[in-house]
Design an enzyme around this catalytic site. Structure first.
Site, short mmCIF file in Angstrom:
data_model
loop_
_atom_site.label_atom_id
_atom_site.label_comp_id
_atom_site.label_asym_id
_atom_site.label_seq_id
_atom_site.Cartn_x
_atom_site.Cartn_y
_atom_site.Cartn_z
N ASN A 82 -1.01 -3.00 -3.02
CA ASN A 82 0.41 -3.24 -2.76
C ASN A 82 0.70 -2.89 -1.31
O ASN A 82 0.30 -1.81 -0.83
CB ASN A 82 1.26 -2.38 -3.70
N HIS B 268 -4.23 2.42 -0.66
CA HIS B 268 -5.02 2.63 -1.88
C HIS B 268 -5.22 1.31 -2.60
O HIS B 268 -4.34 0.46 -2.61
CB HIS B 268 -4.33 3.63 -2.81
N VAL C 158 3.43 4.80 -2.12
CA VAL C 158 2.67 5.86 -1.44
C VAL C 158 2.02 5.24 -0.20
O VAL C 158 1.22 4.31 -0.32
CB VAL C 158 1.60 6.47 -2.36
P1 AMP Z 1 1.85 1.88 -5.12
O1 AMP Z 1 3.11 1.55 -5.86
O2 AMP Z 1 0.93 0.71 -4.94
O3 AMP Z 1 2.12 2.61 -3.82
O4 AMP Z 1 1.03 2.84 -6.08
C1 AMP Z 1 1.20 4.22 -6.13
C2 AMP Z 1 0.58 4.64 -7.43
O5 AMP Z 1 0.34 6.03 -7.38
C3 AMP Z 1 1.46 4.39 -8.66
O6 AMP Z 1 0.76 3.51 -9.55
C4 AMP Z 1 1.66 5.78 -9.24
O7 AMP Z 1 1.67 5.78 -10.66
C5 AMP Z 1 0.49 6.53 -8.68
N1 AMP Z 1 0.66 7.98 -8.53
C6 AMP Z 1 1.73 8.63 -8.01
N2 AMP Z 1 1.50 9.95 -8.01
C7 AMP Z 1 0.26 10.14 -8.53
C8 AMP Z 1 -0.54 11.29 -8.79
N3 AMP Z 1 -0.12 12.52 -8.51
N4 AMP Z 1 -1.76 11.10 -9.36
C9 AMP Z 1 -2.19 9.85 -9.65
N5 AMP Z 1 -1.49 8.74 -9.42
C10 AMP Z 1 -0.27 8.87 -8.88
#
Ligand code: AMP
Length: 117
Positions: A87, A100, A96
């Site tokens: 994303n 990733h 985030v």
């Molecule tokens: P994005 O929306 O592509 O930025 O993805 C961020 C992802 O991080 C989401 O799918 C969240 O569910 C995941 N996420 C947020 N905090 C954590 C955490 N502490 N451990 C594992 N995954 C997380």
């Protein structure tokens, strides 16, 4: 969401279910899985998004993709198939800003994007 959340995960300051790690990458289960297998792969070094990683360190991007494959192997979905998603910024819903890859699989996946097509 905090800018450096995944750096804190990598440092072990935020608990995570770690699936794989090597010198340059780190893989752990998504806290809100959107498929039976949902693992995030991050480079240890922070880039904001896919575009910055691709421009700044193509070898590291290659490492992330290789780790995605390794995760698929470890999770037993190399043959059944899987999806790798980066994303990138607002319309994609990036929350985030430490680049990733989402590795998704373990069951047939639905359509992706805004329309069913
Ligand atoms: P994005 O929306 O592509 O930025 O993805 C961020 C992802 O991080 C989401 O799918 C969240 O569910 C995941 N996420 C947020 N905090 C954590 C955490 N502490 N451990 C594992 N995954 C997380």
């Amino acid at each position: 969401m905090s800018e450096d959340l995944f750096e804190r995960v990598i440092r072990g300051e935020v608990p995570a279910d770690v699936v794989f790690q090597d010198e340059t990458t780190f893989a752990f289960r998504d806290i809100r899985p959107q498929a039976r297998v949902h693992v995030l792969v991050v480079p240890r070094q922070r880039y904001r998004n896919l575009a910055e990683l691709a421009a700044g360190d193509p070898q590291l991007l290659s490492d992330v993709v290789a780790t995605a494959r390794r995760v698929a192997e470890l999770e037993g979905i190399l043959e059944s198939g899987y999806r790798v998603v980066f994303n990138t910024d607002a319309d994609a819903g990036q929350t985030v800003f430490h680049v990733h890859a989402h590795v998704l699989g373990g069951e047939p996946l639905g359509f992706f994007g805004a329309h069913e097509g």
